[in-house]
Scaffold this active site. Structure first.
Site, PDB file in Angstrom:
ATOM      1  N   ASN A 211       0.839  -1.198   0.000  1.00 52.11           N
ATOM      2  CA  ASN A 211       0.000   0.000   0.000  1.00 52.11           C
ATOM      3  C   ASN A 211       0.876   1.252   0.000  1.00 52.11           C
ATOM      4  OD1 ASN A 211       0.616   0.714   2.841  1.00 52.11           O
ATOM      5  ND2 ASN A 211      -0.410  -1.241   3.218  1.00 52.11           N
ATOM      6  N   ASP A 280      -4.260  -6.119   4.808  1.00 51.73           N
ATOM      7  CA  ASP A 280      -5.299  -6.968   5.392  1.00 51.73           C
ATOM      8  C   ASP A 280      -5.287  -8.383   4.795  1.00 51.73           C
ATOM      9  OD1 ASP A 280      -6.294  -5.157   7.220  1.00 51.73           O
ATOM     10  OD2 ASP A 280      -7.509  -4.143   5.696  1.00 51.73           O
ATOM     11  N   LYS A 290       9.123 -16.992 -10.588  1.00 53.43           N
ATOM     12  CA  LYS A 290       8.473 -15.802 -11.139  1.00 53.43           C
ATOM     13  C   LYS A 290       7.288 -16.211 -12.015  1.00 53.43           C
ATOM     14  CE  LYS A 290       9.322 -11.751 -13.907  1.00 53.43           C
ATOM     15  NZ  LYS A 290      10.109 -11.230 -15.008  1.00 53.43           N
ATOM     16  N   PHE A 324      -4.326   3.037  14.849  1.00 54.98           N
ATOM     17  CA  PHE A 324      -4.670   4.058  13.860  1.00 54.98           C
ATOM     18  C   PHE A 324      -5.842   3.545  13.038  1.00 54.98           C
ATOM     19  CE2 PHE A 324      -1.489   7.468  13.748  1.00 54.98           C
ATOM     20  CZ  PHE A 324      -0.698   7.032  14.800  1.00 54.98           C
ATOM     21  N   LYS A 338     -13.597   0.177  16.189  1.00 54.94           N
ATOM     22  CA  LYS A 338     -12.306  -0.535  16.191  1.00 54.94           C
ATOM     23  C   LYS A 338     -11.633  -0.458  17.548  1.00 54.94           C
ATOM     24  CE  LYS A 338     -11.271  -0.112  11.366  1.00 54.94           C
ATOM     25  NZ  LYS A 338     -10.555   0.624  10.323  1.00 54.94           N
ATOM     26  N   LYS A 342     -10.828  -3.964  19.280  1.00 55.12           N
ATOM     27  CA  LYS A 342      -9.423  -4.370  19.440  1.00 55.12           C
ATOM     28  C   LYS A 342      -8.928  -4.130  20.860  1.00 55.12           C
ATOM     29  CE  LYS A 342      -8.464  -3.589  14.563  1.00 55.12           C
ATOM     30  NZ  LYS A 342      -7.424  -3.612  13.540  1.00 55.12           N
TER      31      LYS A 342
HETATM   32  O1  C5P Z   1      -8.983  -2.659  11.201  1.00 53.90           O
HETATM   33  P1  C5P Z   1      -7.959  -1.751  10.612  1.00 53.90           P
HETATM   34  O2  C5P Z   1      -6.974  -2.444   9.724  1.00 53.90           O
HETATM   35  O3  C5P Z   1      -8.493  -0.504   9.992  1.00 53.90           O
HETATM   36  O4  C5P Z   1      -7.154  -1.239  11.927  1.00 53.90           O
HETATM   37  C1  C5P Z   1      -6.074  -0.407  11.828  1.00 53.90           C
HETATM   38  C2  C5P Z   1      -5.156  -0.603  13.023  1.00 53.90           C
HETATM   39  O5  C5P Z   1      -4.895  -1.998  13.228  1.00 53.90           O
HETATM   40  C3  C5P Z   1      -3.815   0.045  12.800  1.00 53.90           C
HETATM   41  O6  C5P Z   1      -3.322   0.498  14.039  1.00 53.90           O
HETATM   42  C4  C5P Z   1      -2.991  -1.103  12.229  1.00 53.90           C
HETATM   43  O7  C5P Z   1      -1.610  -0.929  12.471  1.00 53.90           O
HETATM   44  C5  C5P Z   1      -3.530  -2.321  12.959  1.00 53.90           C
HETATM   45  N1  C5P Z   1      -3.522  -3.554  12.178  1.00 53.90           N
HETATM   46  C6  C5P Z   1      -2.873  -4.676  12.659  1.00 53.90           C
HETATM   47  N2  C5P Z   1      -2.874  -5.849  11.936  1.00 53.90           N
HETATM   48  C7  C5P Z   1      -3.529  -5.937  10.772  1.00 53.90           C
HETATM   49  C8  C5P Z   1      -4.225  -4.805  10.267  1.00 53.90           C
HETATM   50  C9  C5P Z   1      -4.199  -3.638  10.987  1.00 53.90           C
HETATM   51  O8  C5P Z   1      -2.263  -4.610  13.724  1.00 53.90           O
HETATM   52  N3  C5P Z   1      -3.500  -7.054  10.110  1.00 53.90           N
END
Ligand code: C5P
Length: 406
Positions: A211, A280, A290, A324, A338, A342
């Protein structure tokens, strides 16, 4: 400005660039802010502005000569060096930056700088091509690594007629940075685990899914934490930014690697600030060879990556967790959800569709939300400033926790 009990002394080193006139305003602002200001000028600086101007504003004789007997007996270069709580060079020419990087001390300014133990802030100002010169950039990188603080030049019309990066930042901006560097070390004893940058999920040995995260927010958090006295472990996906030398950097590529490093470091830290943009999803089977070009559409199956922060939220162990939330709609509602899902203490929400907010830029527009539902909507600010605001909130939460426990 009363930081602690005693009046703070700032040395302003002025070197010979046209932006010297802005240093005049800077000195005026600092004096107005109740700081003691001692100006040191180089010879070239005196071609642009007279010492009398600075002397009148600072209320102190301007130091200019190493070998002037009156100046040396009345002020003394070592006394000068010892008197500083902060040493600022504004404007800093390519020449003075080069001399400092090479360890040259051939005039009063560079000699006092060599002898000082105070933190140093350098604000370069010059022609855009001089600023982009790889020799200068290498010197800046070297000095940053050693722990010198730098301000990025502003962009705009330059006195040489060019447009671009090279202007001395406005005096108010430099004052803000000075204030922030003079703050007390209010994060001493903390050990922060900070994540930064993107993750890269391989498709094959040469391609990956990733990203637009640059790592700027995470690295700003690391710099601010170090400046305020915290120990920092920075687990970072690929980023072009140099971390401060006091930071322990653990470079990673994939979310799985980031998870491993974070879980390993978690027991030792007091708080986790998860600024990384973790992908994600990842390809189910990364090919070991490759992938070949073909005529048919190529399907790539993706599977979810582990949510590292959610996992930390489950085992929390008294540590503060900051996440974040980069959102494109329903900013506060999504971020608050969130935060609870979390099990976080703070979430920094930003609408990435807004100009000046989000990925890759030097600024952000964020709202900081806590578990009580209180939210602090901040205006557009640099990522460095935002990092400080996040720590102010974190400290306020700590105070609340310890009040509750006492
Ligand atoms: O659910 P979302 O991806 O929007 O949440 C964002 C937060 O979760 C950020 O702080 C990011 O660093 C963390 N995150 C994580 N592991 C993932 C995806 C996001 O720790 N696989």
């Amino acid at each position: 400005m009363t930081v602690g009990e005693k009046e703070k002394t700032v040395i302003i080193g002025v070197t010979g660039g046209i932006a010297c006139y802005k240093a005049v305003e800077l000195v005026r602002l600092l004096v107005k802010d109740s700081l003691a200001v001692q100006v040191i000028m180089t010879r070239a600086a005196m071609e642009f502005v007279t010492p009398l101007t600075f002397q009148t504003l600072s209320g102190k004789p301007v130091a200019t000569e190493t070998f002037n007997l009156t100046q040396e007996s009345e002020i003394g270069h070592i006394n000068l060096a010892d008197s500083a709580d902060l040493f600022v060079i504004a404007p800093a020419t390519a020449n003075v930056i080069g001399k400092i990087a090479a360890g040259i001390a051939d005039d009063l300014l560079t000699t006092v700088l060599m002898a000082t133990q105070a933190p140093v802030l350098i604000a370069p100002a010059m022609n855009i091509h001089m600023y982009e010169n790889p020799i200068l950039q290498e010197n800046i990188r070297k000095l940053r690594r050693i722990g010198y603080h730098f301000m990025e030049p502003a962009e705009g019309y330059l006195a040489c007629g060019y447009e671009g990066k090279g202007r001395l930042p406005e005096p108010e901006k430099i004052l803000e940075e000075i204030r922030s560097l003079l703050r007390k070390k209010d994060l001493l004893g903390e050990r922060f685990l900070i994540t930064a940058g993107p993750s890269r999920e391989p498709l094959d040995p040469v391609r990956y899914i990733s990203n637009r995260s640059s790592g700027k927010m995470g690295y700003a958090l690391a710099r601010a934490a170090v400046r305020r006295g915290a120990g920092v472990v920075l687990v970072s996906g690929p980023s072009a930014i140099e971390p401060p030398s006091a930071v322990r950097l653990i470079p990673v590529n994939t979310a799985a690697e980031m998870r491993r490093a974070v879980l390993e470091q978690f027991p030792e830290c007091t708080a986790v600030i998860m600024a990384a943009a973790v992908a994600d999803y990842r390809p189910v089977d990364a090919s070991s060879k490759k992938l070949k070009r073909g005529k048919a559409p190529l399907d790539i199956r993706l599977e979810p990556n582990p949510d590292i922060l959610r996992e930390l939220g489950r085992r929390k162990n008294g540590k503060l967790l900051v996440g974040f939330a980069a959102e494109t709609e329903e900013l506060i509602a999504n971020a608050t959800r969130k935060l609870h899902e979390k099990n976080l203490d703070l979430i920094v929400a930003n609408d990435v569709t807004q100009a000046g907010g989000g990925f890759d830029g030097d600024t952000n527009i964020a709202t900081i939300v806590d578990r009580s539902g209180a939210s602090d909507s901040l205006s557009l600010m640099t990522k460095d400033e935002l990092a400080d605001r996040i720590y102010d909130h974190l400290l306020a939460l700590k105070d609340k926790h310890s009040d509750g426990n006492s």
